[in-house]
Design an enzyme around this catalytic site. Structure first.
Site, PDB file in Angstrom:
ATOM      1  N   TRP A 154       0.870  -1.188   0.000  1.00 52.45           N
ATOM      2  CA  TRP A 154       0.000   0.000   0.000  1.00 52.45           C
ATOM      3  C   TRP A 154       0.902   1.232   0.000  1.00 52.45           C
ATOM      4  CZ3 TRP A 154      -1.920   2.595   4.930  1.00 52.45           C
ATOM      5  CH2 TRP A 154      -2.898   3.565   4.647  1.00 52.45           C
ATOM      6  N   ASP A 235      -0.311  -5.533   9.451  1.00 54.57           N
ATOM      7  CA  ASP A 235      -1.348  -4.565   9.111  1.00 54.57           C
ATOM      8  C   ASP A 235      -2.559  -5.374   8.646  1.00 54.57           C
ATOM      9  OD1 ASP A 235      -2.932  -2.497   8.369  1.00 54.57           O
ATOM     10  OD2 ASP A 235      -1.573  -1.621   6.886  1.00 54.57           O
ATOM     11  N   LYS A 271     -12.966  -0.781   6.209  1.00 55.50           N
ATOM     12  CA  LYS A 271     -13.526  -1.649   5.159  1.00 55.50           C
ATOM     13  C   LYS A 271     -14.564  -2.606   5.724  1.00 55.50           C
ATOM     14  CE  LYS A 271      -9.650  -0.098   3.386  1.00 55.50           C
ATOM     15  NZ  LYS A 271      -9.435   0.808   2.298  1.00 55.50           N
TER      16      LYS A 271
HETATM   17  C1  LMR Z   1      -6.736   1.920  -0.638  1.00 49.63           C
HETATM   18  O1  LMR Z   1      -5.694   1.276  -0.657  1.00 49.63           O
HETATM   19  O2  LMR Z   1      -7.343   2.255  -1.676  1.00 49.63           O
HETATM   20  C2  LMR Z   1      -7.344   2.296   0.674  1.00 49.63           C
HETATM   21  O3  LMR Z   1      -6.603   1.777   1.726  1.00 49.63           O
HETATM   22  C3  LMR Z   1      -7.631   3.746   0.797  1.00 49.63           C
HETATM   23  C4  LMR Z   1      -6.429   4.585   1.089  1.00 49.63           C
HETATM   24  O4  LMR Z   1      -6.456   5.328   2.062  1.00 49.63           O
HETATM   25  O5  LMR Z   1      -5.440   4.520   0.349  1.00 49.63           O
END
Ligand code: LMR
Length: 424
Positions: A154, A235, A271
């Protein structure tokens, strides 16, 4: 006051002139920040007037009409709160009832660690806030340490540990050719990292790849972490979205706990309870004993205090009410499964649509990958074409948020993907 009497009239005037000059130049060197690779996609989508536009960028669940969803269990919790909530501060560590219920989801209903009070835990500003407090904690108490982050991850993970000033290293995770896990290289990186390294692991439904280790592979990872004395920070932003069952999705964590690891964990209700904007989550750190847990918790709170003092109350109360009431909890579990199932259905539909268009590429990974995302394998240039020619918005790493795919847009999406991926 003393300073003013010491300053002559002339000195004051030139001081004022200097002040005027610097006031106009305070921020002259500030350049615009680059757009966020995920939230910037939502901004571009909102600005597009096309009636055909599709947003498969941000990981936020939508119903089959593409509309945001408020879960029925959340509506009911809000009805119970209405008129009964005072607006007092929560303690620095947040709602203790919410935290206790949240720990049960990660560590198990009958966890000995919870009974023995060995977990230091605080309410956090969703998963991001939990990761950030942990990163700051790591920096403060293990200043010599680094964090090993999977490739890819991420995008915000990099920002979080960067801003906490923890040096970052990476480890192999995804295998582009197979569009699956690069387990052998991952294990090599774990073995080659200096003993006692910190690793960031996605507990389930890896973001952005939708690729998780199998149970057997988690056992091997845990074994190797033990041999190397590594620290695992999990996480867990998508508990429930991998299998449809939050209990099953905690398997990776439970394997580490069985092996006696002292882990850290970030949990989020964005989520799986659809509480995106409420920013409610939890940070926990497993300690050797209760005394250590008390000390660690006090330090986590100490980190939170100068940032935001104490976390917001409303979302925490919603979570508390749902998880403390067996009927509401049952309803929540049913609704989580409903969201996960709709996404699984859309994976099948997208793959079938692409195959029936005669695509010569393999789209098997769409149904092999799990959770909210499909890591499509499309290049940034192909994604740009999807956006510019078809008004389809997604992150440039080729990640499709399957939560934004519906029975109404799946054929349009498949056609567009086929168009940009077929050989010229
Ligand atoms: C995502 O990966 O789209 C979500 O976790 C939203 C974000 O805050 O990036």
């Amino acid at each position: 006051m003393a300073l003013r009497t010491m300053i002559s009239g002339r000195a004051v005037r030139s001081g004022a002139a200097m002040g005027a000059r610097s006031i106009s130049s305070w921020w002259r060197n500030v350049e615009p920040a680059p757009k966020d690779p995920i939230l910037g996609v939502t901004e571009a989508f909102l600005a597009d007037p096309s009636p055909n536009k599709v947003n498969v960028g941000v990981g936020a669940y939508r119903d089959d009409d593409g509309k945001p969803v408020v879960l029925e269990c959340v509506r009911e919790a809000e009805r119970r709160i209405a008129g009964n909530l005072n607006m007092e501060y929560l303690p620095m560590g947040g709602s203790m009832n919410m935290v206790e219920e949240t720990l049960k989801l990660a560590y198990g209903e009958n966890s000995e660690l919870i009974k023995d009070k060995r977990i230091a835990a605080i309410q956090a500003l969703s998963g991001t806030g939990a990761c950030r407090i942990f990163a700051d904690f790591q920096r403060r108490f293990r200043p010599e340490s680094q964090i090993y982050i999977p490739v890819p991850t991420w995008s915000n993970h990099h920002n979080i540990w960067r801003d906490a000033q923890v040096p970052q290293r990476t480890f192999h995770y995804y295998h582009p050719e197979s569009k699956g896990l690069d387990f052998a290289s991952m294990m090599d990186d774990i073995k080659n990292a200096p003993n006692g390294s910190f690793f960031l692991l996605h507990a389930c439904a890896h973001n952005p790849t939708g690729v998780d280790p199998s149970e057997e592979q988690w056992r091997e990872i845990s074994y190797q972490f033990k041999a190397k004395g590594h620290f695992a920070f999990f996480d867990m932003a998508y508990q429930g979205f991998a299998s449809g069952d939050p209990e099953k999705d905690a398997k990776s964590i439970r394997i580490f706990l069985e092996d006696g690891h002292l882990i850290g964990c970030s949990q989020s209700y964005a989520k799986n309870m659809g509480l995106y904007g409420q920013r409610v989550g939890c940070l926990s750190v497993v300690c050797e004993d209760e005394k250590q847990a008390v000390a660690v918790k006090s330090q986590l709170q100490q980190l939170a205090r100068p940032m935001y003092s104490n976390p917001p109350v409303h979302g925490a109360l919603i979570v508390s009410i749902i998880l403390s009431d067996p009927d509401l909890k049952k309803l929540w579990l049913k609704e989580v499964k409903g969201m996960a199932d709709r996404i699984i259905g859309m994976r099948t539909a997208l793959r079938e649509n692409l195959e029936s268009l005669g695509s010569s590429l393999s789209w098997e990974h769409i149904t092999n990958q799990i959770g909210m995302f499909c890591y499509s394998g499309m290049t940034p240039e192909q994604v740009d074409r999807l956006t510019n020619e078809f008004h389809i918005y997604m992150t440039r790493n080729g990640r499709i948020s399957m939560a934004g795919v519906t029975t109404k847009n799946v054929a349009y999406l498949a056609n567009a993907i086929h168009d940009v991926t077929k050989s010229p």
